[in-house]
Write a protein that holds these residues in place. Sequence first.
Motif, PDB file in Angstrom:
ATOM      1  N   GLU A   1       6.390  -5.595 -15.764  1.00  0.00           N
ATOM      2  CA  GLU A   1       6.254  -4.165 -15.533  1.00  0.00           C
ATOM      3  C   GLU A   1       5.760  -3.959 -14.117  1.00  0.00           C
ATOM      4  OE1 GLU A   1       4.615  -1.681 -18.414  1.00  0.00           O
ATOM      5  OE2 GLU A   1       6.036  -2.375 -19.895  1.00  0.00           O
ATOM      6  N   MET A   2       6.363  -2.988 -13.434  1.00  0.00           N
ATOM      7  CA  MET A   2       5.901  -2.616 -12.108  1.00  0.00           C
ATOM      8  C   MET A   2       5.308  -1.228 -12.192  1.00  0.00           C
ATOM      9  SD  MET A   2       9.080  -1.379  -9.749  1.00  0.00           S
ATOM     10  CE  MET A   2       7.872  -0.753  -8.575  1.00  0.00           C
ATOM     11  N   GLY A   3       4.571  -0.850 -11.165  1.00  0.00           N
ATOM     12  CA  GLY A   3       3.973   0.465 -11.228  1.00  0.00           C
ATOM     13  C   GLY A   3       3.205   0.819  -9.980  1.00  0.00           C
ATOM     14  N   VAL A   4       2.370   1.838 -10.131  1.00  0.00           N
ATOM     15  CA  VAL A   4       1.551   2.342  -9.032  1.00  0.00           C
ATOM     16  C   VAL A   4       0.134   2.541  -9.542  1.00  0.00           C
ATOM     17  CG1 VAL A   4       1.168   4.280  -7.458  1.00  0.00           C
ATOM     18  CG2 VAL A   4       3.500   3.462  -7.888  1.00  0.00           C
ATOM     19  N   GLN A   5      -0.822   2.091  -8.754  1.00  0.00           N
ATOM     20  CA  GLN A   5      -2.229   2.363  -9.025  1.00  0.00           C
ATOM     21  C   GLN A   5      -2.722   3.346  -7.973  1.00  0.00           C
ATOM     22  OE1 GLN A   5      -4.951  -0.884  -9.986  1.00  0.00           O
ATOM     23  NE2 GLN A   5      -6.426  -0.066  -8.516  1.00  0.00           N
ATOM     24  N   VAL A   6      -3.212   4.499  -8.415  1.00  0.00           N
ATOM     25  CA  VAL A   6      -3.715   5.527  -7.502  1.00  0.00           C
ATOM     26  C   VAL A   6      -5.239   5.488  -7.541  1.00  0.00           C
ATOM     27  CG1 VAL A   6      -3.667   7.959  -6.866  1.00  0.00           C
ATOM     28  CG2 VAL A   6      -1.684   6.935  -8.008  1.00  0.00           C
TER      29      VAL A   6
ATOM     30  N   ALA B   1       0.830  -1.207   0.000  1.00  0.00           N
ATOM     31  CA  ALA B   1       0.000   0.000   0.000  1.00  0.00           C
ATOM     32  C   ALA B   1       0.864   1.257   0.000  1.00  0.00           C
ATOM     33  CB  ALA B   1      -0.921  -0.004   1.210  1.00  0.00           C
ATOM     34  N   LEU B   2       0.328   2.327  -0.597  1.00  0.00           N
ATOM     35  CA  LEU B   2       0.974   3.639  -0.597  1.00  0.00           C
ATOM     36  C   LEU B   2      -0.021   4.698  -0.151  1.00  0.00           C
ATOM     37  CD1 LEU B   2       3.122   4.037  -3.863  1.00  0.00           C
ATOM     38  CD2 LEU B   2       3.951   3.854  -1.514  1.00  0.00           C
ATOM     39  N   THR B   3       0.462   5.672   0.620  1.00  0.00           N
ATOM     40  CA  THR B   3      -0.338   6.839   0.990  1.00  0.00           C
ATOM     41  C   THR B   3       0.463   8.095   0.680  1.00  0.00           C
ATOM     42  OG1 THR B   3       0.508   6.755   3.257  1.00  0.00           O
ATOM     43  CG2 THR B   3      -1.564   5.594   2.813  1.00  0.00           C
ATOM     44  N   ASN B   4      -0.186   9.248   0.806  1.00  0.00           N
ATOM     45  CA  ASN B   4       0.460  10.547   0.533  1.00  0.00           C
ATOM     46  C   ASN B   4       1.131  10.553  -0.844  1.00  0.00           C
ATOM     47  OD1 ASN B   4      -0.252  11.505   3.119  1.00  0.00           O
ATOM     48  ND2 ASN B   4       1.588  10.601   4.012  1.00  0.00           N
ATOM     49  N   ILE B   5       0.437   9.993  -1.820  1.00  0.00           N
ATOM     50  CA  ILE B   5       1.014   9.869  -3.163  1.00  0.00           C
ATOM     51  C   ILE B   5       0.962  11.208  -3.893  1.00  0.00           C
ATOM     52  CG2 ILE B   5       0.775   8.767  -5.424  1.00  0.00           C
ATOM     53  CD1 ILE B   5      -0.494   6.376  -3.987  1.00  0.00           C
ATOM     54  N   THR B   6       2.094  11.569  -4.490  1.00  0.00           N
ATOM     55  CA  THR B   6       2.165  12.716  -5.390  1.00  0.00           C
ATOM     56  C   THR B   6       2.685  12.233  -6.734  1.00  0.00           C
ATOM     57  OG1 THR B   6       2.587  14.295  -3.606  1.00  0.00           O
ATOM     58  CG2 THR B   6       3.200  14.977  -5.831  1.00  0.00           C
ATOM     59  N   VAL B   7       1.986  12.596  -7.792  1.00  0.00           N
ATOM     60  CA  VAL B   7       2.381  12.208  -9.148  1.00  0.00           C
ATOM     61  C   VAL B   7       2.679  13.473  -9.940  1.00  0.00           C
ATOM     62  CG1 VAL B   7       1.704  11.006 -11.260  1.00  0.00           C
ATOM     63  CG2 VAL B   7       0.906  10.168  -9.032  1.00  0.00           C
ATOM     64  N   SER B   8       3.865  13.522 -10.555  1.00  0.00           N
ATOM     65  CA  SER B   8       4.272  14.687 -11.340  1.00  0.00           C
ATOM     66  C   SER B   8       4.821  14.234 -12.682  1.00  0.00           C
ATOM     67  CB  SER B   8       5.348  15.495 -10.606  1.00  0.00           C
ATOM     68  OG  SER B   8       4.899  15.907  -9.330  1.00  0.00           O
ATOM     69  N   GLN B   9       4.755  15.127 -13.659  1.00  0.00           N
ATOM     70  CA  GLN B   9       5.353  14.869 -14.963  1.00  0.00           C
ATOM     71  C   GLN B   9       6.468  15.872 -15.201  1.00  0.00           C
ATOM     72  OE1 GLN B   9       2.809  15.347 -18.394  1.00  0.00           O
ATOM     73  NE2 GLN B   9       4.148  14.113 -19.692  1.00  0.00           N
ATOM     74  N   PHE B  10       7.662  15.351 -15.556  1.00  0.00           N
ATOM     75  CA  PHE B  10       8.804  16.205 -15.842  1.00  0.00           C
ATOM     76  C   PHE B  10       8.946  16.392 -17.344  1.00  0.00           C
ATOM     77  CE2 PHE B  10       9.599  14.898 -11.582  1.00  0.00           C
ATOM     78  CZ  PHE B  10      10.309  15.939 -11.004  1.00  0.00           C
TER      79      PHE B  10
ATOM     80  N   GLY C   1       5.956   3.462   6.698  1.00  0.00           N
ATOM     81  CA  GLY C   1       6.393   4.836   6.873  1.00  0.00           C
ATOM     82  C   GLY C   1       7.615   5.211   6.069  1.00  0.00           C
ATOM     83  N   ASP C   2       8.127   4.282   5.246  1.00  0.00           N
ATOM     84  CA  ASP C   2       9.296   4.576   4.421  1.00  0.00           C
ATOM     85  C   ASP C   2       8.901   5.431   3.220  1.00  0.00           C
ATOM     86  OD1 ASP C   2      10.929   3.007   6.068  1.00  0.00           O
ATOM     87  OD2 ASP C   2      10.409   1.184   4.955  1.00  0.00           O
ATOM     88  N   THR C   3       9.851   6.235   2.749  1.00  0.00           N
ATOM     89  CA  THR C   3       9.606   7.080   1.585  1.00  0.00           C
ATOM     90  C   THR C   3       9.763   6.276   0.303  1.00  0.00           C
ATOM     91  OG1 THR C   3      10.359   9.066   2.729  1.00  0.00           O
ATOM     92  CG2 THR C   3      10.360   9.128   0.323  1.00  0.00           C
ATOM     93  N   PHE C   4       8.788   6.389  -0.576  1.00  0.00           N
ATOM     94  CA  PHE C   4       8.826   5.770  -1.901  1.00  0.00           C
ATOM     95  C   PHE C   4       8.944   6.895  -2.915  1.00  0.00           C
ATOM     96  CE2 PHE C   4       6.709   4.662  -5.831  1.00  0.00           C
ATOM     97  CZ  PHE C   4       7.121   3.369  -6.105  1.00  0.00           C
ATOM     98  N   SER C   5       9.957   6.834  -3.779  1.00  0.00           N
ATOM     99  CA  SER C   5      10.134   7.870  -4.797  1.00  0.00           C
ATOM    100  C   SER C   5      10.828   7.261  -6.003  1.00  0.00           C
ATOM    101  CB  SER C   5      10.959   9.032  -4.242  1.00  0.00           C
ATOM    102  OG  SER C   5      11.103  10.054  -5.222  1.00  0.00           O
ATOM    103  N   GLN C   6      10.142   7.258  -7.151  1.00  0.00           N
ATOM    104  CA  GLN C   6      10.700   6.677  -8.368  1.00  0.00           C
ATOM    105  C   GLN C   6      10.275   7.490  -9.581  1.00  0.00           C
ATOM    106  OE1 GLN C   6       9.858   2.510  -8.827  1.00  0.00           O
ATOM    107  NE2 GLN C   6      11.155   1.908  -7.127  1.00  0.00           N
ATOM    108  N   THR C   7      11.112   7.435 -10.611  1.00  0.00           N
ATOM    109  CA  THR C   7      10.822   8.118 -11.867  1.00  0.00           C
ATOM    110  C   THR C   7      10.749   7.098 -12.996  1.00  0.00           C
ATOM    111  OG1 THR C   7      13.175   8.465 -12.307  1.00  0.00           O
ATOM    112  CG2 THR C   7      12.013  10.202 -11.101  1.00  0.00           C
TER     113      THR C   7
ATOM    114  N   SER D   1       5.875   9.725  -5.831  1.00  0.00           N
ATOM    115  CA  SER D   1       6.402   9.623  -4.471  1.00  0.00           C
ATOM    116  C   SER D   1       5.249   9.331  -3.521  1.00  0.00           C
ATOM    117  CB  SER D   1       7.113  10.913  -4.056  1.00  0.00           C
ATOM    118  OG  SER D   1       6.207  12.004  -4.052  1.00  0.00           O
ATOM    119  N   GLY D   2       5.587   8.772  -2.357  1.00  0.00           N
ATOM    120  CA  GLY D   2       4.567   8.457  -1.369  1.00  0.00           C
ATOM    121  C   GLY D   2       5.189   7.815  -0.151  1.00  0.00           C
ATOM    122  N   LYS D   3       4.336   7.291   0.719  1.00  0.00           N
ATOM    123  CA  LYS D   3       4.775   6.615   1.933  1.00  0.00           C
ATOM    124  C   LYS D   3       4.247   5.183   1.929  1.00  0.00           C
ATOM    125  CE  LYS D   3       6.821   9.997   4.280  1.00  0.00           C
ATOM    126  NZ  LYS D   3       8.238   9.932   4.747  1.00  0.00           N
ATOM    127  N   THR D   4       5.131   4.228   2.265  1.00  0.00           N
ATOM    128  CA  THR D   4       4.700   2.845   2.387  1.00  0.00           C
ATOM    129  C   THR D   4       3.996   2.646   3.723  1.00  0.00           C
ATOM    130  OG1 THR D   4       6.716   2.049   3.462  1.00  0.00           O
ATOM    131  CG2 THR D   4       6.728   2.170   1.049  1.00  0.00           C
TER     132      THR D   4
END
Length: 216
Positions: free
Chosen positions: A161-166, A123-132, A191-197, A185-188
Amino acid sequence: MQPIPIKVKNVTIYQYFNPLEPLTEVILTDGTGTYSLGTLGLNAFYNLTLDNEGKVTNPLNVHVKYYATFETESGHISTTPWMYCLDNSDNPEFGRTIHMVAADTNDIGVNVANESGFITLGALTNITVSQFFPPPAIGQRTLITNGTGNIIATKLGTPHEMGVQVDTGDWFGTILAGSKNIMISGKTKNGDTFSQTGYTVITGGKPAIFLKEFFQ
């Protein structure tokens, strides 16, 4: 994602039947060749080409549905979705294109973005999705904030393929399928920080699905 062929061995080809029918028919064993999976927008492309047909036990027919099991050079064992036989010569070839958000009632568990096609990794919480935006259009755009969802991976395909479903959160504007250079980015749950591009948008609605290639 451009298709990346990988060498495979110990290939066994089976004829595909309705998954609800307890039928198994081995077509050939001990094959070797290359397997590849690529994506373009909402489409996934699968291809298996054999260098040799191994030990043939039953006829192989063009335009008939088959699936395969194989082993990679690193020892990973995988099962393909069903594919059409494109060539039944001494160097058989199989291929298929799947629309990743289409539900096909005749194919249970083969659609990449179908719920049954995912493994939930956490699970992920506090998810932020951005496009660069790469040069010359330097900058970024926020797509989703305050999101909740899951880290996911596809069950089928090599590379996987791995990924995130929001599932929930605040959406900002339209998120176009096929958009690339996505950072999440988000929190597992620990409580660990998740951040990937490096993600690509598969679906931009609710839920939103973002995938990228990885090897197990």
